[in-house]
Design a protein around this motif. Structure first.
Motif, PDB file in Angstrom:
ATOM      1  N   PRO A 209       0.882  -1.168  -0.171  1.00 14.09           N
ATOM      2  CA  PRO A 209       0.018   0.047   0.042  1.00 14.09           C
ATOM      3  C   PRO A 209       0.927   1.219   0.146  1.00 14.09           C
ATOM      4  CG  PRO A 209      -0.779  -1.494   1.490  1.00 14.09           C
ATOM      5  CD  PRO A 209       0.624  -2.060   1.017  1.00 14.09           C
ATOM      6  N   GLY A 210       0.587   1.873  -0.980  1.00 13.26           N
ATOM      7  CA  GLY A 210       1.203   3.556  -0.880  1.00 13.26           C
ATOM      8  C   GLY A 210       2.746   3.350  -1.586  1.00 13.26           C
ATOM      9  N   LYS A 211       3.059   2.343  -2.253  1.00 13.64           N
ATOM     10  CA  LYS A 211       4.273   2.191  -2.770  1.00 13.64           C
ATOM     11  C   LYS A 211       4.238   1.534  -4.216  1.00 13.64           C
ATOM     12  CE  LYS A 211       6.827   1.028   1.632  1.00 13.64           C
ATOM     13  NZ  LYS A 211       7.780   0.098   2.203  1.00 13.64           N
ATOM     14  N   GLU A 212       5.251   1.797  -4.883  1.00 10.07           N
ATOM     15  CA  GLU A 212       5.305   1.402  -6.239  1.00 10.07           C
ATOM     16  C   GLU A 212       5.318  -0.245  -6.367  1.00 10.07           C
ATOM     17  OE1 GLU A 212       6.985   5.256  -8.270  1.00 10.07           O
ATOM     18  OE2 GLU A 212       8.134   3.575  -8.645  1.00 10.07           O
ATOM     19  N   ARG A 213       5.119  -0.833  -7.404  1.00  5.33           N
ATOM     20  CA  ARG A 213       5.210  -2.190  -7.667  1.00  5.33           C
ATOM     21  C   ARG A 213       6.888  -2.569  -7.758  1.00  5.33           C
ATOM     22  NH1 ARG A 213       1.901  -5.308 -12.221  1.00  5.33           N
ATOM     23  NH2 ARG A 213       0.108  -4.016 -10.989  1.00  5.33           N
TER      24      ARG A 213
ATOM     25  N   LEU B 226       8.681 -15.117   6.529  1.00  4.51           N
ATOM     26  CA  LEU B 226       8.050 -13.915   6.192  1.00  4.51           C
ATOM     27  C   LEU B 226       8.123 -12.986   7.491  1.00  4.51           C
ATOM     28  CD1 LEU B 226       5.036 -15.807   4.583  1.00  4.51           C
ATOM     29  CD2 LEU B 226       6.801 -13.941   3.649  1.00  4.51           C
ATOM     30  N   LYS B 227       8.099 -11.663   6.957  1.00  2.00           N
ATOM     31  CA  LYS B 227       8.391 -10.270   7.694  1.00  2.00           C
ATOM     32  C   LYS B 227       7.035  -9.530   7.426  1.00  2.00           C
ATOM     33  CE  LYS B 227      13.386 -10.353   7.126  1.00  2.00           C
ATOM     34  NZ  LYS B 227      14.290  -9.476   6.883  1.00  2.00           N
ATOM     35  N   PRO B 228       6.664  -8.759   8.413  1.00  2.00           N
ATOM     36  CA  PRO B 228       5.391  -7.722   8.304  1.00  2.00           C
ATOM     37  C   PRO B 228       5.639  -6.926   6.752  1.00  2.00           C
ATOM     38  CG  PRO B 228       6.100  -7.950  10.483  1.00  2.00           C
ATOM     39  CD  PRO B 228       7.115  -8.627   9.770  1.00  2.00           C
ATOM     40  N   GLU B 229       7.001  -6.588   6.776  1.00  2.00           N
ATOM     41  CA  GLU B 229       7.218  -5.884   5.366  1.00  2.00           C
ATOM     42  C   GLU B 229       7.079  -6.411   4.067  1.00  2.00           C
ATOM     43  OE1 GLU B 229       9.098  -6.043   8.090  1.00  2.00           O
ATOM     44  OE2 GLU B 229      11.226  -6.120   7.446  1.00  2.00           O
ATOM     45  N   ASP B 230       6.747  -7.950   4.315  1.00  2.00           N
ATOM     46  CA  ASP B 230       6.443  -8.592   3.111  1.00  2.00           C
ATOM     47  C   ASP B 230       5.041  -8.565   2.517  1.00  2.00           C
ATOM     48  OD1 ASP B 230       8.820 -11.030   4.239  1.00  2.00           O
ATOM     49  OD2 ASP B 230       9.135  -9.851   2.483  1.00  2.00           O
ATOM     50  N   THR B 231       4.180  -7.668   3.349  1.00  2.00           N
ATOM     51  CA  THR B 231       2.815  -7.710   3.116  1.00  2.00           C
ATOM     52  C   THR B 231       2.693  -6.980   1.919  1.00  2.00           C
ATOM     53  OG1 THR B 231       2.067  -7.692   5.497  1.00  2.00           O
ATOM     54  CG2 THR B 231       0.469  -6.610   4.091  1.00  2.00           C
ATOM     55  N   ALA B 232       2.023  -7.600   0.920  1.00  2.00           N
ATOM     56  CA  ALA B 232       1.725  -6.742  -0.280  1.00  2.00           C
ATOM     57  C   ALA B 232       0.900  -7.732  -1.259  1.00  2.00           C
ATOM     58  CB  ALA B 232       2.985  -6.540  -1.038  1.00  2.00           C
TER      59      ALA B 232
END
Length: 122
Positions: free
Chosen positions: A43-47, A88-94
């Protein structure tokens, strides 16, 4: 044309694992020995690029952020590509997208799936 359909996303706790799969179909896919890859968009970031694999399966590349944790593989007999995600880490959420391209560079893939959500809770 090439059609790509992802599956396997979901909710997992940090440190857990998920396996994403992508089923490819279409005459173009078989005729042009396509490279396949995974991208993601938070969310809010580029692919961003995650991983890619050539037709023969003997050349693989990973983003630094997932190296050592994710593994890409493919089964050409079944026209599928998978992404095994461990630790997996929370920053892998996408939202994770499967992509196919005639070029291994995959700078701008020609074909995309609809995406599958991966959520990692802390």
């Amino acid at each position: 044309q090439v059609q790509l359909v992802e599956s396997g996303g979901g909710l997992v706790q940090a440190g857990g694992s998920l396996r994403l799969s992508c089923a490819a179909s279409g005459r173009t896919f078989s005729n042009y020995a396509m490279a396949m890859g995974w991208f993601r968009q938070a969310p809010g970031k580029e692919r961003e690029f995650v991983a890619k694999i050539n037709w023969g399966g003997d050349s693989r590349y990973y983003a630094d952020s997932v190296k050592g944790r994710f593994t890409i593989s493919r089964d050409n007999a079944r026209n599928t590509v998978s992404l095994q995600m461990n630790s997996l880490k929370p920053e892998d959420t996408a939202v994770y997208y499967c992509a196919a391209d005639s070029s291994m560079g995959m700078t701008t893939p020609n074909y995309w799936g609809q995406g599958t959500q991966v959520t990692v809770s802390s």
